[in-house]
Write a protein that holds these residues in place. Structure first.
Motif, mmCIF file in Angstrom:
data_model
loop_
_atom_site.group_PDB
_atom_site.id
_atom_site.type_symbol
_atom_site.label_atom_id
_atom_site.label_comp_id
_atom_site.label_asym_id
_atom_site.label_seq_id
_atom_site.Cartn_x
_atom_site.Cartn_y
_atom_site.Cartn_z
ATOM 1 N N ALA B 129 0.838 -1.201 0.000
ATOM 2 C CA ALA B 129 0.000 0.000 0.000
ATOM 3 C C ALA B 129 0.876 1.255 0.000
ATOM 4 N N GLY B 130 1.990 1.203 0.738
ATOM 5 C CA GLY B 130 2.920 2.338 0.770
ATOM 6 C C GLY B 130 3.559 2.567 -0.590
ATOM 7 N N LEU B 131 3.969 1.472 -1.264
ATOM 8 C CA LEU B 131 4.553 1.581 -2.601
ATOM 9 C C LEU B 131 3.552 2.196 -3.569
ATOM 10 N N PHE B 132 2.304 1.746 -3.461
ATOM 11 C CA PHE B 132 1.277 2.267 -4.368
ATOM 12 C C PHE B 132 1.122 3.772 -4.198
ATOM 13 N N SER B 133 1.104 4.222 -2.940
ATOM 14 C CA SER B 133 0.916 5.661 -2.699
ATOM 15 C C SER B 133 2.073 6.465 -3.282
ATOM 16 N N GLU B 134 3.245 5.827 -3.359
ATOM 17 C CA GLU B 134 4.432 6.470 -3.931
ATOM 18 C C GLU B 134 4.258 6.700 -5.441
ATOM 19 N N TYR B 136 1.321 6.540 -7.029
ATOM 20 C CA TYR B 136 -0.053 6.918 -7.358
ATOM 21 C C TYR B 136 -0.168 8.095 -8.332
#
Lengths: 214, 185
Positions: B129-134, B136
């Motif tokens: 989820a953290g990678l995705f927000s990066e 996004y």
């Protein structure tokens, strides 16, 4: 059979937890003077709570009714994956400070505790209660089905779980929901996005599992 | 009355928690907080997950649309696009097949003591989820909006009364479940 198998590998005696909860004031296996109800209902008054499994249809109808209550009382569909994203944001904010709060994604989904976050916390508590009442609570590293194919080394299971988790974390955010948010709450609203996503969850999952367990 | 309940933030946190406890209790009793059961579904040898999901969907669909007809509930369909729903769905599926839990059942698995869920799956999902927000902002400009179709439902798409879809879907799902039971899956 699997019961015995698990018990031999558990770090913590499951009997102790079972005794702890069942001997508490809240849950008693049998109440004096109520034994007649067993003849009538076929099960003791509280025995259904300590059953290991319920019919999938009872569980499914129960979850469907919970969804209705969520729409009625909270005006929200039941979902789980956004809570993980918020938690990730909270950790990042704690580690990196203001930079994290400036991220576009966290402006859309604020890294704070909300209804859905409490719901996921509740799932953890509810599953703990259910597992403890049926004496199934136990610390295990390697599930049976994994053990039979890949052996009992915790490291391999841990490594694949973490890689699977990373891919799932990306996928859930990419698709905008998970098996609860899209798979149940979205499909029941007849949302087009959710039907497509739910079908793709299973196509991806079935193909991956088939290749992995080949 | 309902509006007041919806607006009370503290009350909502409490309702969320209680609904979650019941949800987690049901998931565990259904067996779907177990890796073995979920992988059994993906390997098509154990149909517990499908039985639970489809009966929940039909019950919820009839219930929520009834509540909507009575004017006490509103729908909140999620927006979608081919780039987001199809690609994201398939990525999720790959993770599903490797992890053997989904985000909700993972929380339940942690509750019953599965350490692979706590130290593997949970950590992984948080990293993912953290990678995705990066990524996004870039994804949002590109693939996530490819083939955007918005917050549409089947009744809206076909411009029909919702019940002319709910009834056939209910009959279809019941027939499918009946067939699954009859084939002994």
């Amino acid at each position: 059979m699997s019961h015995v198998h698990h018990a031999s590998r558990s770090f913590l005696s499951r009997i102790k937890i079972e005794e702890f909860v069942l001997s508490g004031p809240l849950f008693t296996r049998e109440r004096p003077g109520k034994t007649d109800s067993r003849k009538y209902e076929g099960v003791n008054n509280m025995e259904w709570l300590s059953m290991e499994r319920w019919s999938p249809y009872v569980v499914g109808i129960g979850i469907g009714l919970l969804s209705c209550i969520a729409f009625l009382l909270s005006d929200k569909p039941i979902g789980c994956s956004t809570a993980f994203s918020r938690t990730s944001g909270m950790i990042e904010k704690w580690l990196r400070g203001g930079i994290a709060a400036e991220k576009a994604y966290y402006k859309k989904f604020a890294p704070s505790i909300d209804w859905e976050w409490m719901l996921v916390l509740g799932v953890f508590v509810g599953a703990f209660l259910s597992a403890t009442l049926s004496g199934q609570f136990q610390f295990i590293w390697v599930p049976n089905r994994w053990l039979n194919v890949f052996g009992d080394t915790p490291f391999t299971r841990w490594a694949v779980a973490i890689v699977g988790g990373i891919i799932m974390g990306i996928g859930a955010r990419w698709a905008g929901g998970c098996t609860s948010g899209h798979g149940i709450s979205g499909t029941l609203q007849l949302a087009v996005s959710s039907w497509i996503a739910a079908i793709c969850f299973f196509i991806g999952g079935i193909l991956t599992a088939a290749l992995f367990f080949r | 009355m309902l509006k007041t309940i919806h607006k009370s933030e503290k009350l909502q946190l409490g309702i969320g928690c209680i609904l979650g406890i019941l949800f987690g209790f049901l998931l565990q009793k259904g067996g779907v907080t177990k890796y073995d059961v979920i992988i059994g579904q993906l390997l098509l040898t154990d149909f517990t997950v499908v039985k639970i999901m489809l009966s929940a969907m039909v019950t919820g669909m009839i219930g929520v649309y009834l509540l909507r007809n009575f004017g006490v509930a509103a729908l909140h369909p999620k927006p979608g696009s081919f780039g987001s729903s199809v690609i994201g769905g398939l990525i999720f599926g790959v993770g599903f097949g490797l992890l053997g839990y989904c985000p909700g059942t993972l929380a339940g698995a942690v509750g019953q003591g599965s350490l692979d869920a706590l130290l593997g799956g949970l950590v992984g999902i948080l990293i993912g989820a953290g990678l995705f927000s990066e990524f996004y902002p870039k994804l949002d400009k590109g693939i996530l909006n490819k083939g955007h179709f918005g917050e549409i439902t089947w009744p809206q798409l076909f411009k029909v009364n919702p019940w002319s879809i709910i009834i056939p879907v209910t009959i279809g799902v019941m027939a499918l479940l009946f067939w699954i039971e009859k084939s002994g899956l």
